[in-house]
Scaffold this motif. Structure first.
Motif, PDB file in Angstrom:
ATOM      1  N   GLY A   1     -23.417  -1.192 -21.523  1.00 49.39           N
ATOM      2  CA  GLY A   1     -22.740  -0.385 -20.867  1.00 49.39           C
ATOM      3  C   GLY A   1     -22.111  -0.539 -19.306  1.00 49.39           C
ATOM      4  O   GLY A   1     -21.164  -0.360 -18.968  1.00 49.39           O
ATOM      5  N   PHE A   2     -23.253  -1.113 -18.783  1.00 48.16           N
ATOM      6  CA  PHE A   2     -23.235  -1.409 -17.529  1.00 48.16           C
ATOM      7  C   PHE A   2     -23.011  -2.935 -16.930  1.00 48.16           C
ATOM      8  O   PHE A   2     -23.266  -3.598 -16.076  1.00 48.16           O
ATOM      9  CB  PHE A   2     -24.374  -0.964 -16.467  1.00 48.16           C
ATOM     10  CG  PHE A   2     -24.509   0.556 -16.381  1.00 48.16           C
ATOM     11  CD1 PHE A   2     -23.520   1.333 -15.958  1.00 48.16           C
ATOM     12  CD2 PHE A   2     -25.820   1.050 -16.988  1.00 48.16           C
ATOM     13  CE1 PHE A   2     -23.647   2.604 -15.506  1.00 48.16           C
ATOM     14  CE2 PHE A   2     -25.693   2.390 -16.551  1.00 48.16           C
ATOM     15  CZ  PHE A   2     -24.874   3.383 -16.084  1.00 48.16           C
ATOM     16  N   TYR A   3     -22.524  -3.611 -18.241  1.00 48.01           N
ATOM     17  CA  TYR A   3     -22.215  -4.779 -18.046  1.00 48.01           C
ATOM     18  C   TYR A   3     -21.441  -5.219 -16.813  1.00 48.01           C
ATOM     19  O   TYR A   3     -21.783  -6.129 -16.252  1.00 48.01           O
ATOM     20  CB  TYR A   3     -21.530  -5.473 -19.363  1.00 48.01           C
ATOM     21  CG  TYR A   3     -21.156  -7.041 -19.397  1.00 48.01           C
ATOM     22  CD1 TYR A   3     -22.166  -8.022 -19.737  1.00 48.01           C
ATOM     23  CD2 TYR A   3     -20.101  -7.359 -19.048  1.00 48.01           C
ATOM     24  CE1 TYR A   3     -22.037  -9.112 -19.569  1.00 48.01           C
ATOM     25  CE2 TYR A   3     -19.848  -8.915 -19.076  1.00 48.01           C
ATOM     26  CZ  TYR A   3     -20.736  -9.984 -19.462  1.00 48.01           C
ATOM     27  OH  TYR A   3     -20.855 -11.029 -19.446  1.00 48.01           O
ATOM     28  N   LEU A   4     -20.313  -4.712 -16.854  1.00 52.00           N
ATOM     29  CA  LEU A   4     -19.331  -5.294 -15.688  1.00 52.00           C
ATOM     30  C   LEU A   4     -20.057  -5.098 -14.179  1.00 52.00           C
ATOM     31  O   LEU A   4     -20.232  -6.038 -13.569  1.00 52.00           O
ATOM     32  CB  LEU A   4     -18.174  -4.333 -15.620  1.00 52.00           C
ATOM     33  CG  LEU A   4     -17.051  -4.759 -14.622  1.00 52.00           C
ATOM     34  CD1 LEU A   4     -16.568  -6.324 -14.738  1.00 52.00           C
ATOM     35  CD2 LEU A   4     -15.900  -3.618 -14.628  1.00 52.00           C
TER      36      LEU A   4
ATOM     37  N   ILE B   1     -23.801  -0.897  -2.539  1.00 54.83           N
ATOM     38  CA  ILE B   1     -22.894   0.238  -2.966  1.00 54.83           C
ATOM     39  C   ILE B   1     -23.013   0.152  -4.389  1.00 54.83           C
ATOM     40  O   ILE B   1     -22.975   1.135  -5.078  1.00 54.83           O
ATOM     41  CB  ILE B   1     -21.692  -0.338  -2.423  1.00 54.83           C
ATOM     42  CG1 ILE B   1     -21.412  -0.205  -0.825  1.00 54.83           C
ATOM     43  CG2 ILE B   1     -20.575   0.676  -3.171  1.00 54.83           C
ATOM     44  CD1 ILE B   1     -20.033  -0.449  -0.253  1.00 54.83           C
ATOM     45  N   PHE B   2     -23.081  -1.337  -5.158  1.00 55.13           N
ATOM     46  CA  PHE B   2     -23.010  -1.247  -6.496  1.00 55.13           C
ATOM     47  C   PHE B   2     -24.205  -0.566  -7.259  1.00 55.13           C
ATOM     48  O   PHE B   2     -24.178   0.186  -8.381  1.00 55.13           O
ATOM     49  CB  PHE B   2     -22.543  -2.640  -7.045  1.00 55.13           C
ATOM     50  CG  PHE B   2     -21.134  -2.965  -7.379  1.00 55.13           C
ATOM     51  CD1 PHE B   2     -20.324  -2.376  -8.349  1.00 55.13           C
ATOM     52  CD2 PHE B   2     -20.290  -3.301  -6.141  1.00 55.13           C
ATOM     53  CE1 PHE B   2     -19.257  -2.700  -8.703  1.00 55.13           C
ATOM     54  CE2 PHE B   2     -19.215  -3.788  -6.220  1.00 55.13           C
ATOM     55  CZ  PHE B   2     -18.476  -3.470  -7.489  1.00 55.13           C
TER      56      PHE B   2
ATOM     57  N   LEU C   1     -14.266   0.015 -14.125  1.00 53.73           N
ATOM     58  CA  LEU C   1     -14.634   0.445 -12.851  1.00 53.73           C
ATOM     59  C   LEU C   1     -14.407   1.815 -12.232  1.00 53.73           C
ATOM     60  O   LEU C   1     -15.270   2.396 -11.382  1.00 53.73           O
ATOM     61  CB  LEU C   1     -14.122  -0.707 -11.862  1.00 53.73           C
ATOM     62  CG  LEU C   1     -15.070  -1.960 -11.716  1.00 53.73           C
ATOM     63  CD1 LEU C   1     -14.190  -3.046 -10.855  1.00 53.73           C
ATOM     64  CD2 LEU C   1     -16.194  -1.782 -11.058  1.00 53.73           C
ATOM     65  N   TRP C   2     -13.108   2.386 -12.517  1.00 50.92           N
ATOM     66  CA  TRP C   2     -12.900   3.729 -12.447  1.00 50.92           C
ATOM     67  C   TRP C   2     -11.709   4.054 -13.203  1.00 50.92           C
ATOM     68  O   TRP C   2     -11.066   3.313 -14.202  1.00 50.92           O
ATOM     69  CB  TRP C   2     -12.401   3.591 -10.850  1.00 50.92           C
ATOM     70  CG  TRP C   2     -10.987   2.911 -10.737  1.00 50.92           C
ATOM     71  CD1 TRP C   2      -9.682   3.387 -11.098  1.00 50.92           C
ATOM     72  CD2 TRP C   2     -10.772   1.491 -10.352  1.00 50.92           C
ATOM     73  NE1 TRP C   2      -8.784   2.134 -10.824  1.00 50.92           N
ATOM     74  CE2 TRP C   2      -9.538   1.273 -10.217  1.00 50.92           C
ATOM     75  CE3 TRP C   2     -11.796   0.716  -9.529  1.00 50.92           C
ATOM     76  CZ2 TRP C   2      -8.952   0.236  -9.479  1.00 50.92           C
ATOM     77  CZ3 TRP C   2     -11.206  -0.366  -8.978  1.00 50.92           C
ATOM     78  CH2 TRP C   2      -9.891  -0.867  -9.154  1.00 50.92           C
TER      79      TRP C   2
ATOM     80  N   ILE D   1     -17.224   3.475 -13.372  1.00 51.75           N
ATOM     81  CA  ILE D   1     -18.249   3.365 -12.508  1.00 51.75           C
ATOM     82  C   ILE D   1     -18.342   4.041 -11.149  1.00 51.75           C
ATOM     83  O   ILE D   1     -19.173   4.568 -10.739  1.00 51.75           O
ATOM     84  CB  ILE D   1     -18.515   1.840 -12.269  1.00 51.75           C
ATOM     85  CG1 ILE D   1     -18.550   0.858 -13.542  1.00 51.75           C
ATOM     86  CG2 ILE D   1     -19.408   1.448 -11.162  1.00 51.75           C
ATOM     87  CD1 ILE D   1     -20.062   1.350 -14.043  1.00 51.75           C
ATOM     88  N   PHE D   2     -16.774   3.985 -10.779  1.00 52.27           N
ATOM     89  CA  PHE D   2     -16.833   4.797  -9.440  1.00 52.27           C
ATOM     90  C   PHE D   2     -15.990   6.265  -9.690  1.00 52.27           C
ATOM     91  O   PHE D   2     -14.802   6.037 -10.255  1.00 52.27           O
ATOM     92  CB  PHE D   2     -15.981   3.925  -8.632  1.00 52.27           C
ATOM     93  CG  PHE D   2     -16.802   2.859  -7.753  1.00 52.27           C
ATOM     94  CD1 PHE D   2     -18.053   3.111  -6.921  1.00 52.27           C
ATOM     95  CD2 PHE D   2     -16.593   1.490  -8.252  1.00 52.27           C
ATOM     96  CE1 PHE D   2     -18.712   1.962  -6.506  1.00 52.27           C
ATOM     97  CE2 PHE D   2     -17.428   0.525  -7.749  1.00 52.27           C
ATOM     98  CZ  PHE D   2     -18.452   0.665  -6.976  1.00 52.27           C
ATOM     99  N   ASP D   3     -16.683   7.154  -9.143  1.00 49.47           N
ATOM    100  CA  ASP D   3     -15.730   8.446  -9.134  1.00 49.47           C
ATOM    101  C   ASP D   3     -16.188   9.238  -7.924  1.00 49.47           C
ATOM    102  O   ASP D   3     -16.788   8.725  -7.136  1.00 49.47           O
ATOM    103  CB  ASP D   3     -15.786   9.436 -10.376  1.00 49.47           C
ATOM    104  CG  ASP D   3     -17.337   9.681 -10.737  1.00 49.47           C
ATOM    105  OD1 ASP D   3     -18.096   9.944  -9.794  1.00 49.47           O
ATOM    106  OD2 ASP D   3     -17.762   9.526 -11.811  1.00 49.47           O
TER     107      ASP D   3
END
Length: 350
Positions: free
Chosen positions: A80-83, A127-128, A152-153, A164-166
């Motif tokens: 799920g967090f591959y990217l 950040i990541f 990513l979003w 990933i980002f919100d």
């Protein structure tokens, strides 16, 4: 019971990675801001030189422990967090390239390029990693098969279709950025002397206020996104001592830095990071990976853990290996104790 032990071992290894690799990532974040000359940059790199690559081993060890003890959550999370994990992997390699190649040519352009690689990749790693941890705490859209994928979003809302980002995870990434910058500043102050030491200590104190604000924002946002996180604290009020330790450590690092006690200021930063991560672990327990869509899909300890024999036997081997690792790191940090300096042959004004 075995699963609970391994849960806290994984949490402890995560804290060890963040505390240890955190200060050299933090040194990278402040690398360009803090240094006024090439000698300053060499000193900052020398302060982390013997340990930065060893610190990253704890990330590998964390992944290996998670794979052994909780293979279900390992499979789900790493797919799920591959990217973002692939982005972090490339950024970690870019950090290493920036450190190792900057001195290969006596060229100002060459060195500034790799200094930039080191600083920018360190910022993005923080950040990541902060955003990934915030995603874990907020919850991810786990499907019926136990897997998920995050872009990513999406719409920037932490609802059933998050990215990933919100609005919750981006502040989490910024909190990690500021926390590691403070951590790195107090570490550089602890390891250096003279003007560089003074600037590092002053920088740590200057951005301490931002860390306090981001910590409060993170706490308020977490209680809004995941109010159930208070459940374990209300059932076991003694657990409130952990966030109290985080607050005390946050105040302590500022007080010690003002008093010129660099070692204690740095240890306060270490304690703050460990306490914040421990507070999150208490809030999640016994969930390893919560679902943002259906609580029935939460990946819990009982659902994710390996067999009883594997966990009991593996604990013996894990303890043996970790004792060797701890002994090595104690030896390494002991021989690396004290302030760092440049010898005459290290100074190059080209």
């Amino acid at each position: 019971m075995q699963g609970d032990i391994w849960y806290w071992l994984v949490a402890a290894m995560l804290a060890a990675y963040v505390v240890l690799d955190g200060f050299d990532i933090g040194a990278g974040i402040i690398h360009l801001v803090l240094s006024k000359s090439d000698e300053d940059r060499q000193l900052i790199l020398r302060s982390i030189g013997p340990v930065w690559d060893g610190n990253e081993v704890w990330l590998i060890a964390l992944g290996g422990t998670l794979y052994f003890a909780f293979p279900v959550v390992y499979a789900s999370a790493f797919s799920g967090f591959y990217l973002p994990l692939m982005i972090v992997l490339w950024l970690l390699m870019l950090r290493g390239i920036g450190i190792e190649l900057r001195m290969h040519l006596a060229s100002r352009v060459w060195r500034e390029f790799f200094d930039g690689c080191f600083a920018i990749s360190s910022m993005l790693v923080a950040i990541f990693l902060g955003a990934i941890l915030a995603n874990v705490f907020r919850g991810v859209p786990i499907g019926d098969d136990g897997y998920f994928f995050l872009a990513l979003w999406t719409n920037w809302l932490p609802g059933p279709d998050p990215g990933i980002f919100d609005w919750y995870t981006l502040p989490g990434g910024l909190l990690a950025l500021v926390a590691l910058a403070v951590h790195g500043a107090f570490y550089v102050a602890f390891k250096t002397e003279g003007a560089l030491h003074d600037r590092a200590a002053k920088l740590g104190r200057s951005i301490w206020g931002a860390l306090l604000v981001m910590t409060l924002i993170g706490l308020i946002a977490t209680l809004k996104v995941r109010p159930l996180a208070l459940g374990n604290y209300l059932r076991h009020p003694v657990a409130f001592l952990i966030p109290c330790l985080a607050l005390a450590s946050l105040l302590g690092m500022l007080i010690f830095s003002h008093a010129g006690r660099d070692r204690e200021a740095f240890l306060g930063s270490c304690s703050y990071l460990a306490a914040v991560l421990s507070s999150a672990a208490v809030g999640l327990f016994p969930i390893l990976l919560p679902s943002s869509t259906d609580a029935a899909r939460d990946i819990t300890i009982s659902r994710a853990m390996s067999g009883s024999y594997a966990l009991s036997t593996g604990l013996i081997w894990w303890a043996t290996g970790i004792l060797f690792a701890i002994a090595y790191f104690v030896f390494l940090y002991r021989i690396f104790a004290g302030k760092v300096r440049l010898s005459g042959e290290d100074v190059d004004h080209n």
